[in-house]
Design a protein around this motif. Structure first.
Motif, PDB file in Angstrom:
ATOM      1  N   GLU A  94       1.200  -0.791  -0.331  1.00  0.00           N
ATOM      2  CA  GLU A  94       0.180  -0.288   0.276  1.00  0.00           C
ATOM      3  C   GLU A  94       1.165   1.300  -0.312  1.00  0.00           C
ATOM      4  O   GLU A  94       0.834   2.476  -0.213  1.00  0.00           O
ATOM      5  CB  GLU A  94      -1.169   0.044   1.160  1.00  0.00           C
ATOM      6  N   SER A  95       1.913   1.049   0.377  1.00  0.00           N
ATOM      7  CA  SER A  95       2.910   2.154   0.748  1.00  0.00           C
ATOM      8  C   SER A  95       3.458   2.770  -0.346  1.00  0.00           C
ATOM      9  O   SER A  95       4.796   3.442  -0.609  1.00  0.00           O
ATOM     10  CB  SER A  95       4.094   2.495   2.157  1.00  0.00           C
ATOM     11  N   LEU A  96       3.527   1.783  -1.409  1.00  0.00           N
ATOM     12  CA  LEU A  96       5.068   1.447  -2.613  1.00  0.00           C
ATOM     13  C   LEU A  96       3.920   1.708  -3.882  1.00  0.00           C
ATOM     14  O   LEU A  96       3.606   0.162  -4.088  1.00  0.00           O
ATOM     15  CB  LEU A  96       5.786   0.773  -2.457  1.00  0.00           C
ATOM     16  N   ASN A  97       3.522   2.601  -4.578  1.00  0.00           N
ATOM     17  CA  ASN A  97       2.632   3.049  -6.272  1.00  0.00           C
ATOM     18  C   ASN A  97       3.844   2.421  -7.452  1.00  0.00           C
ATOM     19  O   ASN A  97       4.541   3.440  -7.428  1.00  0.00           O
ATOM     20  CB  ASN A  97       1.967   4.232  -6.065  1.00  0.00           C
ATOM     21  N   ILE A  98       4.342   1.652  -7.491  1.00  0.00           N
ATOM     22  CA  ILE A  98       5.049   1.037  -8.432  1.00  0.00           C
ATOM     23  C   ILE A  98       4.434   0.866  -9.922  1.00  0.00           C
ATOM     24  O   ILE A  98       2.970   0.876  -9.869  1.00  0.00           O
ATOM     25  CB  ILE A  98       5.047  -0.167  -8.558  1.00  0.00           C
ATOM     26  N   THR A  99       5.108   1.170 -10.936  1.00  0.00           N
ATOM     27  CA  THR A  99       4.564   1.758 -12.348  1.00  0.00           C
ATOM     28  C   THR A  99       5.136  -0.392 -13.235  1.00  0.00           C
ATOM     29  O   THR A  99       6.048  -0.340 -13.066  1.00  0.00           O
ATOM     30  CB  THR A  99       5.981   1.787 -13.369  1.00  0.00           C
ATOM     31  N   ILE A 100       3.577  -0.694 -13.286  1.00  0.00           N
ATOM     32  CA  ILE A 100       3.573  -1.791 -14.295  1.00  0.00           C
ATOM     33  C   ILE A 100       3.957  -1.859 -15.501  1.00  0.00           C
ATOM     34  O   ILE A 100       2.128  -1.478 -15.921  1.00  0.00           O
ATOM     35  CB  ILE A 100       3.023  -2.827 -13.532  1.00  0.00           C
ATOM     36  N   PRO A 101       4.005  -1.863 -16.535  1.00  0.00           N
ATOM     37  CA  PRO A 101       3.270  -1.296 -17.990  1.00  0.00           C
ATOM     38  C   PRO A 101       2.613  -1.931 -19.033  1.00  0.00           C
ATOM     39  O   PRO A 101       1.578  -1.574 -18.980  1.00  0.00           O
ATOM     40  CB  PRO A 101       5.207  -1.486 -18.842  1.00  0.00           C
ATOM     41  N   ASN A 102       2.764  -3.268 -18.361  1.00  0.00           N
ATOM     42  CA  ASN A 102       1.789  -4.249 -18.853  1.00  0.00           C
ATOM     43  C   ASN A 102       0.755  -4.733 -17.395  1.00  0.00           C
ATOM     44  O   ASN A 102       1.262  -5.757 -16.930  1.00  0.00           O
ATOM     45  CB  ASN A 102       1.535  -5.175 -19.946  1.00  0.00           C
ATOM     46  N   ASP A 103      -0.079  -4.504 -16.574  1.00  0.00           N
ATOM     47  CA  ASP A 103       0.043  -4.952 -15.279  1.00  0.00           C
ATOM     48  C   ASP A 103      -1.356  -6.583 -15.856  1.00  0.00           C
ATOM     49  O   ASP A 103      -2.042  -6.823 -14.885  1.00  0.00           O
ATOM     50  CB  ASP A 103      -0.396  -4.097 -14.261  1.00  0.00           C
ATOM     51  N   ALA A 104      -1.813  -7.102 -16.953  1.00  0.00           N
ATOM     52  CA  ALA A 104      -2.351  -7.891 -16.932  1.00  0.00           C
ATOM     53  C   ALA A 104      -1.986  -9.554 -17.967  1.00  0.00           C
ATOM     54  O   ALA A 104      -2.792  -9.579 -18.457  1.00  0.00           O
ATOM     55  CB  ALA A 104      -3.902  -7.341 -18.435  1.00  0.00           C
ATOM     56  N   SER A 105      -0.755  -8.668 -17.512  1.00  0.00           N
ATOM     57  CA  SER A 105       0.021 -10.089 -18.236  1.00  0.00           C
ATOM     58  C   SER A 105       1.026 -10.964 -17.460  1.00  0.00           C
ATOM     59  O   SER A 105       1.535 -10.228 -16.773  1.00  0.00           O
ATOM     60  CB  SER A 105       1.184  -9.968 -19.608  1.00  0.00           C
ATOM     61  N   ASP A 106       1.185 -12.103 -17.255  1.00  0.00           N
ATOM     62  CA  ASP A 106       3.251 -12.060 -16.405  1.00  0.00           C
ATOM     63  C   ASP A 106       3.753 -11.631 -17.360  1.00  0.00           C
ATOM     64  O   ASP A 106       4.622 -11.329 -16.334  1.00  0.00           O
ATOM     65  CB  ASP A 106       3.649 -13.757 -17.293  1.00  0.00           C
ATOM     66  N   ASN A 107       4.022 -11.129 -18.738  1.00  0.00           N
ATOM     67  CA  ASN A 107       4.746 -10.690 -19.292  1.00  0.00           C
ATOM     68  C   ASN A 107       4.592  -8.882 -18.824  1.00  0.00           C
ATOM     69  O   ASN A 107       4.621  -8.054 -20.109  1.00  0.00           O
ATOM     70  CB  ASN A 107       5.228 -10.940 -20.385  1.00  0.00           C
ATOM     71  N   PHE A 108       4.932  -8.630 -17.592  1.00  0.00           N
ATOM     72  CA  PHE A 108       5.037  -7.299 -17.292  1.00  0.00           C
ATOM     73  C   PHE A 108       5.238  -5.528 -18.152  1.00  0.00           C
ATOM     74  O   PHE A 108       5.187  -5.178 -17.719  1.00  0.00           O
ATOM     75  CB  PHE A 108       4.676  -6.491 -15.977  1.00  0.00           C
ATOM     76  N   LEU A 109       6.883  -6.400 -18.394  1.00  0.00           N
ATOM     77  CA  LEU A 109       7.603  -5.589 -19.520  1.00  0.00           C
ATOM     78  C   LEU A 109       7.267  -5.690 -20.738  1.00  0.00           C
ATOM     79  O   LEU A 109       7.838  -4.716 -21.554  1.00  0.00           O
ATOM     80  CB  LEU A 109       8.691  -5.633 -18.761  1.00  0.00           C
ATOM     81  N   ASP A 110       6.289  -6.331 -21.294  1.00  0.00           N
ATOM     82  CA  ASP A 110       6.940  -6.797 -22.990  1.00  0.00           C
ATOM     83  C   ASP A 110       7.713  -7.081 -23.440  1.00  0.00           C
ATOM     84  O   ASP A 110       8.408  -6.353 -23.957  1.00  0.00           O
ATOM     85  CB  ASP A 110       5.708  -5.926 -23.748  1.00  0.00           C
ATOM     86  N   PHE A 111       8.589  -7.997 -22.501  1.00  0.00           N
ATOM     87  CA  PHE A 111      10.066  -8.335 -22.841  1.00  0.00           C
ATOM     88  C   PHE A 111      10.088  -9.238 -24.106  1.00  0.00           C
ATOM     89  O   PHE A 111       9.449  -9.686 -24.488  1.00  0.00           O
ATOM     90  CB  PHE A 111      10.785  -9.330 -21.624  1.00  0.00           C
ATOM     91  N   LYS A 112      10.842  -8.907 -25.449  1.00  0.00           N
ATOM     92  CA  LYS A 112      10.156  -9.911 -26.478  1.00  0.00           C
ATOM     93  C   LYS A 112      12.615  -9.965 -27.016  1.00  0.00           C
ATOM     94  O   LYS A 112      13.065  -8.600 -26.480  1.00  0.00           O
ATOM     95  CB  LYS A 112      10.178  -8.935 -27.323  1.00  0.00           C
ATOM     96  N   THR A 113      12.605 -10.891 -27.595  1.00  0.00           N
ATOM     97  CA  THR A 113      14.248 -11.205 -27.478  1.00  0.00           C
ATOM     98  C   THR A 113      14.201 -11.922 -29.075  1.00  0.00           C
ATOM     99  O   THR A 113      13.693 -12.451 -29.648  1.00  0.00           O
ATOM    100  CB  THR A 113      15.187 -11.521 -26.827  1.00  0.00           C
ATOM    101  N   THR A 114      14.888 -11.797 -30.309  1.00  0.00           N
ATOM    102  CA  THR A 114      15.278 -12.788 -31.624  1.00  0.00           C
ATOM    103  C   THR A 114      17.197 -12.100 -31.261  1.00  0.00           C
ATOM    104  O   THR A 114      18.151 -11.692 -30.369  1.00  0.00           O
ATOM    105  CB  THR A 114      15.126 -11.214 -31.963  1.00  0.00           C
ATOM    106  N   VAL A 115      17.442 -13.918 -32.213  1.00  0.00           N
ATOM    107  CA  VAL A 115      18.959 -14.307 -32.434  1.00  0.00           C
ATOM    108  C   VAL A 115      19.102 -13.952 -33.749  1.00  0.00           C
ATOM    109  O   VAL A 115      17.954 -14.348 -34.862  1.00  0.00           O
ATOM    110  CB  VAL A 115      19.123 -15.017 -31.420  1.00  0.00           C
ATOM    111  N   GLU A 116      19.904 -13.460 -34.478  1.00  0.00           N
ATOM    112  CA  GLU A 116      20.142 -12.998 -35.595  1.00  0.00           C
ATOM    113  C   GLU A 116      19.073 -12.434 -36.334  1.00  0.00           C
ATOM    114  O   GLU A 116      18.233 -12.794 -37.655  1.00  0.00           O
ATOM    115  CB  GLU A 116      20.729 -14.855 -36.039  1.00  0.00           C
ATOM    116  N   GLY A 117      18.448 -11.883 -35.572  1.00  0.00           N
ATOM    117  CA  GLY A 117      17.139 -10.387 -36.466  1.00  0.00           C
ATOM    118  C   GLY A 117      15.222 -12.186 -35.922  1.00  0.00           C
ATOM    119  O   GLY A 117      14.264 -11.662 -36.483  1.00  0.00           O
TER     120      GLY A 117
END
Length: 350
Positions: A94-117
């Motif tokens: 309650e004392s810490l109001n954090i920012t969560i970019p995507n609070d409807a998903s387990d992937n809350f930072l919308d992380f994506k990665t590629t290898v050699e495109g």
């Protein structure tokens, strides 16, 4: 417009041995009208002396963090190692109001990665800890989602029988929250555990060749309706200490303060510091475990968003490359502290 940059110094690098769930803690909110940023960083991989980081190109803005790595396998054989991206720890308080970019998903930072495109199929490891004790299995047995910020998590907790509420409180997993929000008295079991999340995959680095690995995500941006920078706080010891910490963390110097002062004097409200702020934290200091322990060619680009914004961060020989972007480059880069970026935004004109 005043923009400030100072030296990074020697910093421990970012690819650490793959303790898969070593995620970063968030920074505290400053006031009731503030949100706190969660700190995230780059990839980590199992130590391997044959794999060196030839280059890293890091871009940071409020909207996106992008990283392009070029890894070089100097061995005569292919090397297959575990690569991971630790997400920030999340604890709902309650004392810490954090920012969560995507609070409807387990992937809350919308992380994506590629290898050699090409997109990489990653796996997600999650754990729930309360009082440093792993309660993942217990929550899963009760069919409670591990992400404490999800709406379905709150619904699952509220549906538990009352004896489970008492057990959750005793274990530090939950807290009974009673309040009035215009719909009559409400009573909920609020989640109190810490979520630890890591995306990971097994990667083969071909012998004697370079491999390009890229990832991007949405940063958690801490925000305040006002800023402490530039305020006179002699009579408020707590706020003054917060101010000192911010000035050190973001390398605020006199030139930057002069820019803030100039805008304050031009403000219609005498003595007002007419800025809101945005704060981005990026983990650089997590140890180096590739060959040599340094990044041969390092490039950092910071975008402040709008020409009228002020930006301050720690950097050496930073150059302005556009009305909103600033860039530094370094050879054999070895980070020794984490990166904080402070963006001040003028209040809209009335």
């Amino acid at each position: 417009m005043i923009d400030n940059h100072k030296t990074f110094g020697r910093r421990t690098a970012r690819l650490l041995l793959a303790g898969l769930l070593a995620a970063a803690a968030g920074t505290p909110a400053l006031a009731n009208d503030s949100t706190a940023a969660l700190s995230a960083g780059g990839l980590i991989l199992v130590p391997n002396l044959d794999i060196e980081m030839a280059s890293e190109d890091l871009f940071i803005s409020e909207q996106e963090v992008r990283v392009r790595y070029v890894f070089r396998n100097t061995a005569k054989q292919d090397q297959t190692v575990l690569v991971a991206f630790p997400m920030p720890d999340i604890t709902i308080r309650e004392s810490l109001n954090i920012t969560i970019p995507n609070d409807a998903s387990d992937n809350f930072l919308d992380f994506k990665t590629t290898v050699e495109g090409k997109p990489v199929q990653t796996q997600l490891e999650q754990r729930a800890l309360a009082l440093e004790i792993d309660r993942t299995a217990m929550l899963r047995d009760l069919k409670i989602p591990l992400a404490p910020y999800l709406k379905q998590t709150q619904a699952a907790l509220d549906a538990l029988p009352q004896d489970k509420w008492k057990e959750f409180e005793a274990l530090g997993l939950g807290m009974v929250d009673e309040y009035e929000a215009g719909k009559g008295p409400e009573r909920h079991l609020a989640p109190q555990w810490t979520l630890k999340s890591t995306y990971y995959w097994s990667q083969t680095f071909p012998a004697g060749k370079d491999l390009v690995v890229e990832h991007k995500y949405r940063p958690s941006v801490g925000m305040s309706a006002g800023t402490l920078i530039g305020l006179k706080l002699k009579d408020n010891e707590y706020a003054a200490e917060e101010q000192r910490q911010q000035m050190d963390q973001f390398c605020v110097d006199q030139a930057f303060l002069n820019g803030v002062s100039k805008a304050s004097k031009a403000s219609k409200n005498s003595g007002e510091v007419p800025f809101s702020d945005a704060r981005i934290h990026y983990i650089l200091q997590t140890g180096g475990n590739w060959s040599g322990g340094t990044i041969r060619d390092f490039k950092l680009t910071v975008d402040k968003g709008a020409p009228e914004n002020l930006v301050s961060f720690c950097g050496k020989d930073v150059k302005k490359i556009s009305p909103t972007q600033f860039q530094m480059t370094a050879k054999d880069f070895y980070p020794a502290r984490n990166l904080g970026i402070l963006i001040l935004k003028p209040y809209p004109k009335q």
